[in-house]
Design a protein around this motif. Sequence first.
Motif, PDB file in Angstrom:
ATOM      1  N   GLN A   8      30.476  16.854 -87.747  1.00  0.00           N
ATOM      2  CA  GLN A   8      29.573  16.145 -86.844  1.00  0.00           C
ATOM      3  C   GLN A   8      29.503  14.691 -87.288  1.00  0.00           C
ATOM      4  OE1 GLN A   8      25.568  17.657 -86.906  1.00  0.00           O
ATOM      5  NE2 GLN A   8      24.988  16.603 -85.028  1.00  0.00           N
ATOM      6  N   GLY A   9      29.849  13.812 -86.408  1.00  0.00           N
ATOM      7  CA  GLY A   9      29.892  12.396 -86.746  1.00  0.00           C
ATOM      8  C   GLY A   9      28.526  11.739 -86.732  1.00  0.00           C
ATOM      9  N   PRO A  10      28.424  10.569 -87.354  1.00  0.00           N
ATOM     10  CA  PRO A  10      27.172   9.811 -87.328  1.00  0.00           C
ATOM     11  C   PRO A  10      26.794   9.506 -85.876  1.00  0.00           C
ATOM     12  CG  PRO A  10      28.771   8.786 -88.804  1.00  0.00           C
ATOM     13  CD  PRO A  10      29.492   9.866 -88.057  1.00  0.00           C
ATOM     14  N   GLY A  11      25.585   9.811 -85.524  1.00  0.00           N
ATOM     15  CA  GLY A  11      25.118   9.566 -84.165  1.00  0.00           C
ATOM     16  C   GLY A  11      25.563  10.600 -83.147  1.00  0.00           C
ATOM     17  N   GLU A  12      26.388  11.556 -83.567  1.00  0.00           N
ATOM     18  CA  GLU A  12      26.848  12.604 -82.652  1.00  0.00           C
ATOM     19  C   GLU A  12      25.788  13.705 -82.586  1.00  0.00           C
ATOM     20  OE1 GLU A  12      30.867  15.223 -81.822  1.00  0.00           O
ATOM     21  OE2 GLU A  12      30.403  14.693 -83.891  1.00  0.00           O
ATOM     22  N   VAL A  13      25.294  13.984 -81.393  1.00  0.00           N
ATOM     23  CA  VAL A  13      24.269  15.013 -81.242  1.00  0.00           C
ATOM     24  C   VAL A  13      24.919  16.388 -81.226  1.00  0.00           C
ATOM     25  CG1 VAL A  13      22.602  13.505 -80.092  1.00  0.00           C
ATOM     26  CG2 VAL A  13      24.239  14.813 -78.728  1.00  0.00           C
ATOM     27  N   VAL A  14      24.120  17.400 -81.487  1.00  0.00           N
ATOM     28  CA  VAL A  14      24.613  18.775 -81.601  1.00  0.00           C
ATOM     29  C   VAL A  14      25.399  19.206 -80.374  1.00  0.00           C
ATOM     30  CG1 VAL A  14      23.885  21.198 -81.695  1.00  0.00           C
ATOM     31  CG2 VAL A  14      22.908  19.550 -83.280  1.00  0.00           C
ATOM     32  N   ILE A  15      24.911  18.915 -79.194  1.00  0.00           N
ATOM     33  CA  ILE A  15      25.576  19.405 -77.982  1.00  0.00           C
ATOM     34  C   ILE A  15      26.974  18.792 -77.839  1.00  0.00           C
ATOM     35  CG2 ILE A  15      24.611  17.731 -76.351  1.00  0.00           C
ATOM     36  CD1 ILE A  15      25.134  21.510 -75.757  1.00  0.00           C
ATOM     37  N   GLU A  16      27.142  17.530 -78.211  1.00  0.00           N
ATOM     38  CA  GLU A  16      28.468  16.895 -78.166  1.00  0.00           C
ATOM     39  C   GLU A  16      29.399  17.540 -79.190  1.00  0.00           C
ATOM     40  OE1 GLU A  16      27.563  12.829 -78.970  1.00  0.00           O
ATOM     41  OE2 GLU A  16      26.876  12.426 -76.940  1.00  0.00           O
ATOM     42  N   TYR A  17      28.888  17.734 -80.392  1.00  0.00           N
ATOM     43  CA  TYR A  17      29.666  18.363 -81.455  1.00  0.00           C
ATOM     44  C   TYR A  17      30.054  19.789 -81.046  1.00  0.00           C
ATOM     45  CZ  TYR A  17      30.503  20.809 -85.848  1.00  0.00           C
ATOM     46  OH  TYR A  17      31.038  21.605 -86.823  1.00  0.00           O
ATOM     47  N   ALA A  18      29.107  20.524 -80.466  1.00  0.00           N
ATOM     48  CA  ALA A  18      29.362  21.908 -80.046  1.00  0.00           C
ATOM     49  C   ALA A  18      30.457  21.974 -78.980  1.00  0.00           C
ATOM     50  CB  ALA A  18      28.079  22.554 -79.523  1.00  0.00           C
ATOM     51  N   LYS A  19      30.446  21.047 -78.034  1.00  0.00           N
ATOM     52  CA  LYS A  19      31.489  21.020 -76.996  1.00  0.00           C
ATOM     53  C   LYS A  19      32.863  20.821 -77.623  1.00  0.00           C
ATOM     54  CE  LYS A  19      28.627  19.344 -73.208  1.00  0.00           C
ATOM     55  NZ  LYS A  19      28.350  18.207 -72.305  1.00  0.00           N
ATOM     56  N   THR A  20      32.940  19.933 -78.588  1.00  0.00           N
ATOM     57  CA  THR A  20      34.218  19.682 -79.262  1.00  0.00           C
ATOM     58  C   THR A  20      34.679  20.925 -80.023  1.00  0.00           C
ATOM     59  OG1 THR A  20      33.683  17.344 -79.480  1.00  0.00           O
ATOM     60  CG2 THR A  20      35.407  18.212 -80.934  1.00  0.00           C
ATOM     61  N   GLU A  36      32.143  36.497 -83.116  1.00  0.00           N
ATOM     62  CA  GLU A  36      31.061  35.507 -83.077  1.00  0.00           C
ATOM     63  C   GLU A  36      30.849  34.910 -84.468  1.00  0.00           C
ATOM     64  OE1 GLU A  36      29.187  34.122 -80.475  1.00  0.00           O
ATOM     65  OE2 GLU A  36      30.724  35.122 -79.303  1.00  0.00           O
ATOM     66  N   GLU A  37      30.975  35.733 -85.496  1.00  0.00           N
ATOM     67  CA  GLU A  37      30.788  35.258 -86.861  1.00  0.00           C
ATOM     68  C   GLU A  37      31.803  34.169 -87.210  1.00  0.00           C
ATOM     69  OE1 GLU A  37      30.970  38.563 -86.074  1.00  0.00           O
ATOM     70  OE2 GLU A  37      28.880  39.129 -86.424  1.00  0.00           O
ATOM     71  N   GLN A  38      33.034  34.335 -86.779  1.00  0.00           N
ATOM     72  CA  GLN A  38      34.059  33.323 -87.043  1.00  0.00           C
ATOM     73  C   GLN A  38      33.740  32.021 -86.306  1.00  0.00           C
ATOM     74  OE1 GLN A  38      37.209  36.067 -85.809  1.00  0.00           O
ATOM     75  NE2 GLN A  38      38.321  35.478 -87.680  1.00  0.00           N
ATOM     76  N   LYS A  39      33.322  32.144 -85.062  1.00  0.00           N
ATOM     77  CA  LYS A  39      32.982  30.953 -84.280  1.00  0.00           C
ATOM     78  C   LYS A  39      31.776  30.236 -84.879  1.00  0.00           C
ATOM     79  CE  LYS A  39      34.620  33.145 -80.057  1.00  0.00           C
ATOM     80  NZ  LYS A  39      34.190  33.693 -78.764  1.00  0.00           N
ATOM     81  N   ILE A  40      30.762  30.996 -85.284  1.00  0.00           N
ATOM     82  CA  ILE A  40      29.568  30.415 -85.901  1.00  0.00           C
ATOM     83  C   ILE A  40      29.940  29.714 -87.203  1.00  0.00           C
ATOM     84  CG2 ILE A  40      27.374  30.968 -87.030  1.00  0.00           C
ATOM     85  CD1 ILE A  40      27.027  33.170 -84.858  1.00  0.00           C
ATOM     86  N   HIS A  41      30.831  30.333 -87.965  1.00  0.00           N
ATOM     87  CA  HIS A  41      31.270  29.721 -89.221  1.00  0.00           C
ATOM     88  C   HIS A  41      31.818  28.321 -88.977  1.00  0.00           C
ATOM     89  CE1 HIS A  41      33.405  28.972 -92.952  1.00  0.00           C
ATOM     90  NE2 HIS A  41      34.492  28.778 -92.229  1.00  0.00           N
ATOM     91  N   PHE A  42      32.723  28.172 -88.030  1.00  0.00           N
ATOM     92  CA  PHE A  42      33.319  26.861 -87.777  1.00  0.00           C
ATOM     93  C   PHE A  42      32.319  25.890 -87.176  1.00  0.00           C
ATOM     94  CE2 PHE A  42      37.304  29.119 -88.406  1.00  0.00           C
ATOM     95  CZ  PHE A  42      37.952  28.206 -89.221  1.00  0.00           C
ATOM     96  N   PHE A  43      31.380  26.380 -86.379  1.00  0.00           N
ATOM     97  CA  PHE A  43      30.348  25.510 -85.824  1.00  0.00           C
ATOM     98  C   PHE A  43      29.454  24.974 -86.942  1.00  0.00           C
ATOM     99  CE2 PHE A  43      25.934  25.170 -84.211  1.00  0.00           C
ATOM    100  CZ  PHE A  43      26.103  24.027 -83.439  1.00  0.00           C
ATOM    101  N   THR A  44      28.970  25.844 -87.795  1.00  0.00           N
ATOM    102  CA  THR A  44      28.031  25.420 -88.836  1.00  0.00           C
ATOM    103  C   THR A  44      28.710  24.647 -89.960  1.00  0.00           C
ATOM    104  OG1 THR A  44      28.229  27.538 -89.983  1.00  0.00           O
ATOM    105  CG2 THR A  44      26.415  27.308 -88.409  1.00  0.00           C
ATOM    106  N   LYS A  45      29.958  24.954 -90.212  1.00  0.00           N
ATOM    107  CA  LYS A  45      30.711  24.333 -91.306  1.00  0.00           C
ATOM    108  C   LYS A  45      30.745  22.809 -91.199  1.00  0.00           C
ATOM    109  CE  LYS A  45      35.448  24.548 -93.069  1.00  0.00           C
ATOM    110  NZ  LYS A  45      36.153  23.439 -92.513  1.00  0.00           N
ATOM    111  N   GLY A  46      30.848  22.299 -89.995  1.00  0.00           N
ATOM    112  CA  GLY A  46      30.962  20.858 -89.812  1.00  0.00           C
ATOM    113  C   GLY A  46      29.680  20.142 -89.454  1.00  0.00           C
ATOM    114  N   LEU A  47      28.598  20.898 -89.321  1.00  0.00           N
ATOM    115  CA  LEU A  47      27.318  20.258 -89.019  1.00  0.00           C
ATOM    116  C   LEU A  47      26.860  19.396 -90.189  1.00  0.00           C
ATOM    117  CD1 LEU A  47      25.175  23.129 -87.423  1.00  0.00           C
ATOM    118  CD2 LEU A  47      25.935  21.037 -86.280  1.00  0.00           C
TER     119      LEU A  47
END
Length: 80
Positions: A8-20, A36-47
């Motif tokens: 997640q980049g500086p100034g990037e909101v969650v919804i933008e990051y999630a779409k990417t 779902e666990e694999q998808k959640i892992h990659f989503f949370t990993k970069g937050l």
Amino acid sequence: MELEKKTQGPGEVVIEYAKTIRKLIKRVDFGRNWTEEQKIHFFTKGLKTDLSYALWSLLVLKNNPTTDMAIELAQRIENN
């Protein structure tokens, strides 16, 4: 792999990051076999770190968390 490196980049909101993240997962999981666990892992990993920790503390309390649930919770945390 781009998905492994996405954060997640500086100034990037969650919804933008999630779409990417969703787009990157679709590119890699062309057979739609990821859990779902694999998808959640990659989503949370970069937050952002603080957001990721707060999110995991809520997700562990949920039965069968989904990616949509993780994104919604992350947005709530971000907005508080």
